[in-house]
Design a protein around this motif. Structure first.
Motif, PDB file in Angstrom:
ATOM      1  N   ALA A  57      40.924  31.292  30.570  1.00  0.00           N
ATOM      2  CA  ALA A  57      41.538  30.917  31.851  1.00  0.00           C
ATOM      3  C   ALA A  57      41.277  29.468  32.225  1.00  0.00           C
ATOM      4  CB  ALA A  57      41.022  31.837  32.948  1.00  0.00           C
ATOM      5  N   GLY A  58      40.378  28.817  31.491  1.00  0.00           N
ATOM      6  CA  GLY A  58      40.053  27.425  31.787  1.00  0.00           C
ATOM      7  C   GLY A  58      39.253  27.248  33.059  1.00  0.00           C
ATOM      8  N   VAL A  59      38.354  28.197  33.318  1.00  0.00           N
ATOM      9  CA  VAL A  59      37.527  28.131  34.528  1.00  0.00           C
ATOM     10  C   VAL A  59      36.067  28.376  34.149  1.00  0.00           C
ATOM     11  CG1 VAL A  59      39.402  28.942  36.009  1.00  0.00           C
ATOM     12  CG2 VAL A  59      37.809  30.598  35.008  1.00  0.00           C
ATOM     13  N   ALA A  60      35.208  28.270  35.132  1.00  0.00           N
ATOM     14  CA  ALA A  60      33.791  28.538  34.922  1.00  0.00           C
ATOM     15  C   ALA A  60      33.523  30.037  34.971  1.00  0.00           C
ATOM     16  CB  ALA A  60      32.952  27.822  35.982  1.00  0.00           C
ATOM     17  N   VAL A  61      32.407  30.443  34.364  1.00  0.00           N
ATOM     18  CA  VAL A  61      32.018  31.846  34.375  1.00  0.00           C
ATOM     19  C   VAL A  61      31.838  32.362  35.803  1.00  0.00           C
ATOM     20  CG1 VAL A  61      30.162  33.459  33.769  1.00  0.00           C
ATOM     21  CG2 VAL A  61      30.956  31.797  32.085  1.00  0.00           C
ATOM     22  N   GLY A  62      31.289  31.515  36.663  1.00  0.00           N
ATOM     23  CA  GLY A  62      31.084  31.908  38.051  1.00  0.00           C
ATOM     24  C   GLY A  62      32.383  32.223  38.762  1.00  0.00           C
ATOM     25  N   THR A  63      33.440  31.530  38.400  1.00  0.00           N
ATOM     26  CA  THR A  63      34.746  31.800  39.010  1.00  0.00           C
ATOM     27  C   THR A  63      35.251  33.181  38.598  1.00  0.00           C
ATOM     28  OG1 THR A  63      35.281  29.447  38.995  1.00  0.00           O
ATOM     29  CG2 THR A  63      37.125  30.983  39.210  1.00  0.00           C
ATOM     30  N   VAL A  64      35.089  33.522  37.318  1.00  0.00           N
ATOM     31  CA  VAL A  64      35.479  34.854  36.856  1.00  0.00           C
ATOM     32  C   VAL A  64      34.686  35.922  37.599  1.00  0.00           C
ATOM     33  CG1 VAL A  64      35.639  36.402  34.867  1.00  0.00           C
ATOM     34  CG2 VAL A  64      36.077  33.951  34.580  1.00  0.00           C
ATOM     35  N   SER A  65      33.398  35.683  37.777  1.00  0.00           N
ATOM     36  CA  SER A  65      32.550  36.641  38.490  1.00  0.00           C
ATOM     37  C   SER A  65      33.033  36.844  39.912  1.00  0.00           C
ATOM     38  CB  SER A  65      31.096  36.154  38.484  1.00  0.00           C
ATOM     39  OG  SER A  65      30.272  37.052  39.185  1.00  0.00           O
ATOM     40  N   ARG A  66      33.426  35.741  40.577  1.00  0.00           N
ATOM     41  CA  ARG A  66      33.910  35.871  41.960  1.00  0.00           C
ATOM     42  C   ARG A  66      35.216  36.654  42.005  1.00  0.00           C
ATOM     43  NH1 ARG A  66      31.723  30.648  42.336  1.00  0.00           N
ATOM     44  NH2 ARG A  66      33.707  29.625  41.852  1.00  0.00           N
ATOM     45  N   VAL A  67      36.067  36.461  41.025  1.00  0.00           N
ATOM     46  CA  VAL A  67      37.325  37.220  40.974  1.00  0.00           C
ATOM     47  C   VAL A  67      37.036  38.707  40.759  1.00  0.00           C
ATOM     48  CG1 VAL A  67      39.443  37.601  39.658  1.00  0.00           C
ATOM     49  CG2 VAL A  67      38.692  35.271  40.178  1.00  0.00           C
ATOM     50  N   LEU A  68      36.106  39.008  39.857  1.00  0.00           N
ATOM     51  CA  LEU A  68      35.768  40.407  39.582  1.00  0.00           C
ATOM     52  C   LEU A  68      35.216  41.113  40.804  1.00  0.00           C
ATOM     53  CD1 LEU A  68      34.125  40.021  36.056  1.00  0.00           C
ATOM     54  CD2 LEU A  68      36.279  41.180  36.567  1.00  0.00           C
ATOM     55  N   ASN A  69      34.468  40.366  41.628  1.00  0.00           N
ATOM     56  CA  ASN A  69      33.834  40.959  42.797  1.00  0.00           C
ATOM     57  C   ASN A  69      34.639  40.754  44.078  1.00  0.00           C
ATOM     58  OD1 ASN A  69      31.272  42.005  41.682  1.00  0.00           O
ATOM     59  ND2 ASN A  69      30.891  39.867  41.190  1.00  0.00           N
ATOM     60  N   ASP A  70      35.896  40.270  43.915  1.00  0.00           N
ATOM     61  CA  ASP A  70      36.771  40.031  45.077  1.00  0.00           C
ATOM     62  C   ASP A  70      36.110  39.135  46.118  1.00  0.00           C
ATOM     63  OD1 ASP A  70      38.947  41.542  44.147  1.00  0.00           O
ATOM     64  OD2 ASP A  70      38.002  43.405  44.811  1.00  0.00           O
TER      65      ASP A  70
END
Length: 375
Positions: A48-61
């Motif tokens: 997705a071209g983002v940081a791991v923390g961004t994915v985590s925030r998406v997963l946790n809404d």
């Protein structure tokens, strides 16, 4: 064989390139990841071209992610077939995504029906259901403790066991949401029926049919586990007799552990020839089945020699023609589970504690109404 396979694969790649153009590198990379190993959150971030923390925030809404970025991450999650590790997600979010069902004697038919209702709602939710069976006082203390269900679940669905004030305080301190089914505490949301009214309903049915010597067969008081339904139904039985101007005869009130065999033994003594009651109210259908067994062994006709009514309206009740007080067992479990999900979705502690009361219904069948003369 290996050469033929390689030639076939080469022809397949050439055919794809001719028809669709060269396969994109991101697509190829995603396909390779799916085949070679399980996909990690870092792989999603790279795609997705983002940081791991961004994915985590998406997963946790969680907030703080632009809509376009959030959508890009979700597309990568879908294309890669990423499945979050539940334990890792619990550590990062502080949530277990588990609902614990604390149930006494979960193999009993009434408990099974309530659980069926709860499962029908929770299976479509993001929560796993973990069952905590309470068969002993020790199990009750263990499950309603920080090292038990309270420490392992985000929320509890407690069935038929009245929590103490101390246990409610522990739930609140731990931040664990709780909904009660078939029991009450003023501080907790609940789905209930009126067992006292149900006991009156059953007894009044027998009184209306002309019975005056009405016996009661229920479960013994269980203050340690705080299981109160049978006691409440007995209270309704006593109130109905008092309202009819009849005294409660101690010899006609019997208690036996929940189960058909123990009820059969208690009913055998109750149905002895000397001053036998003309009718019996059993506080559960399971116990009523024990009464039917005892009556058959003694050669007694039901309802000719003794009428009988139970409580619950289990599936078997209709098959044996058992009169009973129907309580919405499966519905109560489903409504309780939905209420729990609603409570979990609430942003903060509820100002008003919801209470949902479900209706009881008298179901008269052949164990109280003798219709054989009309057939």
């Amino acid at each position: 064989m290996d050469l033929l396979l390689e030639m076939s694969l080469r022809r397949h790649r050439d055919h794809r390139a001719t028809r669709f153009g060269t396969v994109s590198k991101p697509y190829a990379e995603r396909a390779r990841l799916r085949k070679v190993r399980s996909v990690s959150i870092r792989d999603v971030a790279t795609a997705a071209g983002v940081a791991v923390g961004t994915v985590s925030r998406v997963l946790n809404d969680a907030p703080g992610v632009a809509p376009s970025t959030r959508e890009r991450v979700r597309v990568s999650i879908s294309e890669l077939g990423y499945r979050p590790n539940r334990h890792a997600r619990a550590l990062s979010s502080g949530k277990t995504h588990v609902v614990g069902a604390v149930v006494p004697f979960f193999t009993h038919p009434s408990a099974v029906e309530r659980l069926r209702g709860a499962v029908s709602v929770l299976e479509g939710s993001p929560y796993d259901l973990v069952l905590y069976n309470v068969g002993t006082t020790v199990q009750r203390l263990q499950h309603l403790a920080h090292r038990g269900a309270i420490g392992r679940a985000d929320a509890l669905l407690v069935m038929s066991l009245v929590p103490t004030d101390a246990e409610v305080a522990d739930l609140d301190a731990a931040g664990v949401r709780c909904v009660l089914v078939d029991c009450e505490h003023p501080a907790l949301p609940r789905v209930v029926t009126d067992d006292v009214a149900g006991g009156r309903m059953a007894t009044e049915h027998l009184l209306t049919l002309g019975h005056e010597r009405v016996a009661f067969l229920g479960e013994p008081s269980d203050p340690a586990r705080r299981f109160v339904a049978a006691r409440q139904r007995e209270l309704g039985y006593r109130e109905a007799l008092a309202a009819a101007g009849l005294e409660v005869e101690d010899a006609l009130v019997r208690h036996a552990p929940h189960g058909q065999a123990s009820a059969r033994d208690a009913a055998t003594a109750l149905l002895a020839p000397h001053e036998r009651p003309s009718a019996i109210f059993a506080s559960s259908d399971t116990q009523a089945l024990g009464v039917l067994e005892a009556a058959a062994t003694l050669g007694l006709d039901v309802p000719g020699d003794v009428a009988l009514i139970g409580f619950d309206d289990l599936e078997v009740a209709a098959h044996v023609g058992l009169s009973t007080v129907r309580q919405p067992l499966r519905e109560s479990g489903a409504v309780g589970a939905q209420l729990l999900l609603d409570v979990l979705d609430a942003p903060a502690k509820l100002d008003d504690v919801p209470e949902i009361r479900l209706e009881l219904e008298l179901v008269a069948r052949r164990t109280t109404i003798d219709d054989r003369s009309t057939t």
